[in-house]
Design a protein around this motif. Sequence first.
Motif, PDB file in Angstrom:
ATOM      1  N   SER A   3       0.820  -1.226   0.000  1.00  0.00           N
ATOM      2  CA  SER A   3       0.000   0.000   0.000  1.00  0.00           C
ATOM      3  C   SER A   3       0.849   1.269   0.000  1.00  0.00           C
ATOM      4  O   SER A   3       0.610   2.193  -0.790  1.00  0.00           O
ATOM      5  N   ASP A   4       1.843   1.331   0.894  1.00  0.00           N
ATOM      6  CA  ASP A   4       2.673   2.542   0.965  1.00  0.00           C
ATOM      7  C   ASP A   4       3.480   2.725  -0.313  1.00  0.00           C
ATOM      8  O   ASP A   4       3.629   3.847  -0.809  1.00  0.00           O
ATOM      9  N   ASN A  40      10.432  31.148 -18.621  1.00  0.00           N
ATOM     10  CA  ASN A  40       9.080  31.020 -19.174  1.00  0.00           C
ATOM     11  C   ASN A  40       8.764  29.652 -19.752  1.00  0.00           C
ATOM     12  O   ASN A  40       7.781  29.504 -20.474  1.00  0.00           O
ATOM     13  N   ILE A  41       9.586  28.676 -19.451  1.00  0.00           N
ATOM     14  CA  ILE A  41       9.270  27.344 -20.005  1.00  0.00           C
ATOM     15  C   ILE A  41       8.764  26.387 -18.913  1.00  0.00           C
ATOM     16  O   ILE A  41       9.069  26.551 -17.738  1.00  0.00           O
ATOM     17  N   LEU A  42       8.014  25.410 -19.385  1.00  0.00           N
ATOM     18  CA  LEU A  42       7.605  24.256 -18.574  1.00  0.00           C
ATOM     19  C   LEU A  42       6.942  24.635 -17.256  1.00  0.00           C
ATOM     20  O   LEU A  42       7.214  24.019 -16.229  1.00  0.00           O
ATOM     21  N   TRP A  43       6.095  25.612 -17.288  1.00  0.00           N
ATOM     22  CA  TRP A  43       5.338  25.950 -16.088  1.00  0.00           C
ATOM     23  C   TRP A  43       4.371  24.805 -15.793  1.00  0.00           C
ATOM     24  O   TRP A  43       3.658  24.342 -16.681  1.00  0.00           O
ATOM     25  N   GLY A  44       4.376  24.419 -14.564  1.00  0.00           N
ATOM     26  CA  GLY A  44       3.449  23.357 -14.168  1.00  0.00           C
ATOM     27  C   GLY A  44       2.280  23.928 -13.396  1.00  0.00           C
ATOM     28  O   GLY A  44       1.895  25.087 -13.580  1.00  0.00           O
ATOM     29  N   THR A  45       1.726  23.098 -12.539  1.00  0.00           N
ATOM     30  CA  THR A  45       0.607  23.551 -11.708  1.00  0.00           C
ATOM     31  C   THR A  45       0.895  23.139 -10.267  1.00  0.00           C
ATOM     32  O   THR A  45       1.545  22.106 -10.040  1.00  0.00           O
ATOM     33  N   ASP A  46       0.434  23.945  -9.313  1.00  0.00           N
ATOM     34  CA  ASP A  46       0.716  23.626  -7.903  1.00  0.00           C
ATOM     35  C   ASP A  46      -0.009  22.373  -7.438  1.00  0.00           C
ATOM     36  O   ASP A  46      -1.202  22.190  -7.727  1.00  0.00           O
ATOM     37  N   VAL A  47       0.725  21.580  -6.702  1.00  0.00           N
ATOM     38  CA  VAL A  47       0.123  20.413  -6.049  1.00  0.00           C
ATOM     39  C   VAL A  47      -0.333  20.821  -4.649  1.00  0.00           C
ATOM     40  O   VAL A  47      -1.457  20.530  -4.218  1.00  0.00           O
ATOM     41  N   HIS A  48       0.540  21.518  -3.928  1.00  0.00           N
ATOM     42  CA  HIS A  48       0.190  21.931  -2.564  1.00  0.00           C
ATOM     43  C   HIS A  48      -1.049  22.833  -2.598  1.00  0.00           C
ATOM     44  O   HIS A  48      -1.265  23.598  -3.543  1.00  0.00           O
ATOM     45  N   HIS A  49      -1.877  22.670  -1.589  1.00  0.00           N
ATOM     46  CA  HIS A  49      -3.120  23.450  -1.448  1.00  0.00           C
ATOM     47  C   HIS A  49      -4.110  23.266  -2.604  1.00  0.00           C
ATOM     48  O   HIS A  49      -5.005  24.072  -2.785  1.00  0.00           O
ATOM     49  N   SER A  50      -3.915  22.230  -3.412  1.00  0.00           N
ATOM     50  CA  SER A  50      -4.909  21.936  -4.450  1.00  0.00           C
ATOM     51  C   SER A  50      -5.889  20.888  -3.892  1.00  0.00           C
ATOM     52  O   SER A  50      -5.764  20.460  -2.738  1.00  0.00           O
ATOM     53  N   THR A  51      -6.825  20.462  -4.722  1.00  0.00           N
ATOM     54  CA  THR A  51      -7.815  19.475  -4.260  1.00  0.00           C
ATOM     55  C   THR A  51      -7.581  18.147  -4.956  1.00  0.00           C
ATOM     56  O   THR A  51      -7.480  18.086  -6.192  1.00  0.00           O
ATOM     57  N   LEU A  52      -7.470  17.106  -4.134  1.00  0.00           N
ATOM     58  CA  LEU A  52      -7.281  15.749  -4.651  1.00  0.00           C
ATOM     59  C   LEU A  52      -8.573  14.957  -4.467  1.00  0.00           C
ATOM     60  O   LEU A  52      -9.165  14.980  -3.381  1.00  0.00           O
ATOM     61  N   GLY A  53      -8.995  14.250  -5.495  1.00  0.00           N
ATOM     62  CA  GLY A  53     -10.144  13.347  -5.382  1.00  0.00           C
ATOM     63  C   GLY A  53      -9.660  11.909  -5.476  1.00  0.00           C
ATOM     64  O   GLY A  53      -9.035  11.533  -6.465  1.00  0.00           O
ATOM     65  N   ILE A  54      -9.949  11.137  -4.436  1.00  0.00           N
ATOM     66  CA  ILE A  54      -9.509   9.739  -4.390  1.00  0.00           C
ATOM     67  C   ILE A  54     -10.717   8.850  -4.673  1.00  0.00           C
ATOM     68  O   ILE A  54     -11.692   8.863  -3.911  1.00  0.00           O
ATOM     69  N   VAL A  55     -10.654   8.100  -5.749  1.00  0.00           N
ATOM     70  CA  VAL A  55     -11.758   7.202  -6.100  1.00  0.00           C
ATOM     71  C   VAL A  55     -11.355   5.794  -5.680  1.00  0.00           C
ATOM     72  O   VAL A  55     -10.414   5.212  -6.221  1.00  0.00           O
ATOM     73  N   GLY A  56     -12.052   5.265  -4.677  1.00  0.00           N
ATOM     74  CA  GLY A  56     -11.689   3.947  -4.148  1.00  0.00           C
ATOM     75  C   GLY A  56     -10.775   4.126  -2.958  1.00  0.00           C
ATOM     76  O   GLY A  56      -9.558   4.196  -3.102  1.00  0.00           O
ATOM     77  N   MET A  57     -11.384   4.251  -1.785  1.00  0.00           N
ATOM     78  CA  MET A  57     -10.586   4.577  -0.588  1.00  0.00           C
ATOM     79  C   MET A  57     -10.382   3.305   0.227  1.00  0.00           C
ATOM     80  O   MET A  57     -11.023   3.089   1.257  1.00  0.00           O
ATOM     81  N   GLY A  58      -9.491   2.452  -0.260  1.00  0.00           N
ATOM     82  CA  GLY A  58      -9.105   1.282   0.531  1.00  0.00           C
ATOM     83  C   GLY A  58      -7.760   1.570   1.170  1.00  0.00           C
ATOM     84  O   GLY A  58      -7.435   2.726   1.453  1.00  0.00           O
ATOM     85  N   ARG A  59      -6.977   0.496   1.342  1.00  0.00           N
ATOM     86  CA  ARG A  59      -5.668   0.680   1.992  1.00  0.00           C
ATOM     87  C   ARG A  59      -4.767   1.642   1.218  1.00  0.00           C
ATOM     88  O   ARG A  59      -4.090   2.478   1.787  1.00  0.00           O
ATOM     89  N   ILE A  60      -4.774   1.497  -0.136  1.00  0.00           N
ATOM     90  CA  ILE A  60      -3.878   2.343  -0.938  1.00  0.00           C
ATOM     91  C   ILE A  60      -4.403   3.781  -0.952  1.00  0.00           C
ATOM     92  O   ILE A  60      -3.639   4.734  -0.773  1.00  0.00           O
ATOM     93  N   GLY A  61      -5.711   3.937  -1.120  1.00  0.00           N
ATOM     94  CA  GLY A  61      -6.305   5.276  -1.104  1.00  0.00           C
ATOM     95  C   GLY A  61      -6.003   5.997   0.208  1.00  0.00           C
ATOM     96  O   GLY A  61      -5.675   7.187   0.224  1.00  0.00           O
ATOM     97  N   HIS A  62      -6.102   5.261   1.304  1.00  0.00           N
ATOM     98  CA  HIS A  62      -5.811   5.820   2.627  1.00  0.00           C
ATOM     99  C   HIS A  62      -4.363   6.312   2.696  1.00  0.00           C
ATOM    100  O   HIS A  62      -4.073   7.410   3.183  1.00  0.00           O
ATOM    101  N   ALA A  63      -3.448   5.499   2.157  1.00  0.00           N
ATOM    102  CA  ALA A  63      -2.021   5.868   2.178  1.00  0.00           C
ATOM    103  C   ALA A  63      -1.770   7.090   1.281  1.00  0.00           C
ATOM    104  O   ALA A  63      -0.918   7.927   1.585  1.00  0.00           O
ATOM    105  N   VAL A  64      -2.524   7.194   0.187  1.00  0.00           N
ATOM    106  CA  VAL A  64      -2.397   8.367  -0.689  1.00  0.00           C
ATOM    107  C   VAL A  64      -2.921   9.614   0.052  1.00  0.00           C
ATOM    108  O   VAL A  64      -2.307  10.686   0.004  1.00  0.00           O
ATOM    109  N   ALA A  65      -4.038   9.448   0.742  1.00  0.00           N
ATOM    110  CA  ALA A  65      -4.629  10.580   1.477  1.00  0.00           C
ATOM    111  C   ALA A  65      -3.646  11.126   2.515  1.00  0.00           C
ATOM    112  O   ALA A  65      -3.508  12.346   2.681  1.00  0.00           O
ATOM    113  N   LYS A  66      -2.941  10.228   3.199  1.00  0.00           N
ATOM    114  CA  LYS A  66      -1.955  10.671   4.200  1.00  0.00           C
ATOM    115  C   LYS A  66      -0.880  11.540   3.553  1.00  0.00           C
ATOM    116  O   LYS A  66      -0.498  12.592   4.069  1.00  0.00           O
ATOM    117  N   ARG A  67      -0.405  11.077   2.412  1.00  0.00           N
ATOM    118  CA  ARG A  67       0.632  11.837   1.702  1.00  0.00           C
ATOM    119  C   ARG A  67       0.079  13.186   1.224  1.00  0.00           C
ATOM    120  O   ARG A  67       0.737  14.218   1.310  1.00  0.00           O
TER     121      ARG A  67
END
Length: 325
Positions: free
Chosen positions: A100-101, A137-164
Amino acid sequence: MSKFKVFITRPVREEILTKIAEECEVDMWHTSAILPPIAERIPPLDGLMTYGHEPVSPEMIATAPNLKAISVVGVGYDHVHVEACRERGIAVGHTPGVLSDTTADMTMALLLAAARNIVPAYNHVQVDKQWHYYDPNILWGTDVHHSTLGIVGMGRIGHAVAKRARAFDMRVLYYKRERRPDWEQELGVEYVTLENLLEASDFVTLHVPLTEETTHLISTAELALMKKTAILVNIARGPVVDHYALYEALKQGQIAGAAVDVTEPEPINTDHPLLDLENVIIAPHLGSATVQTRMKMMTMAMENLLAGLKGEQLPYGVLQPNFPQ
Ligand code: DGY
């Protein structure tokens, strides 16, 4: 006493093979080259260890009167026809928990790589050798921090993703058949419908098992609900996403990007249109592929196999031996 006849579908580490061979006559596919159809190897077997995702059908099971145990090196066992095993009293084992981790780490790796343009950066510097000066001015990405994550299927792996994700200060939404108020309390994750999750998330990660219900769970209608800036990560099973719908959504800019560790079919055909897109990263099913985790998985699968062959309780069982019919 004669030894159990066993087939192992991919090379396992020497120490695992040695232990199995103490009690079994082992046929193992020794190379990483393409495995030929396994049906013809099955009839004489007492045990089968699947270390890939080769389908084990009721027809195959019917050809093997002595088959006692199927040991899957992995947590997902959608490639094994469990009902046919149940009818025959064949034990089925898998390797839950231990990966899972590791799979959650890979989920974040894919998400971050897609968000921060790691593959284009690698191509720019190391493949195309185009880094001649600092270009702000190249390769601008998008922020991960403070964004919204949607986890579809919250089992053991989903739980470990949520912690991260919480460590990245992300807001975490989840969708699952059964709500988990304890995890909502523990991690501050919010339960929503699939539709609300798709509409509100900047990143969507998939962690559902493959079933009839989850096949093409994400198709044209679902992709249309997502933000145009959103990134989809599939580390579950390829068929959970309709790949032609995904191709269209990526090409039309319906979503911004995707990073997938699993495809349909697997391996993906070399002429599949997805391979020509720049806003998708495709990894060859590496979710649990670390030295430490693969060793643990092989060890658990070996313990399951040997227990099942002897009619003993499997330590990590999906079906125990002689399951009532
Ligand atoms: C799993 O454990 O299900 C992975 O996909 C590897 O098989």
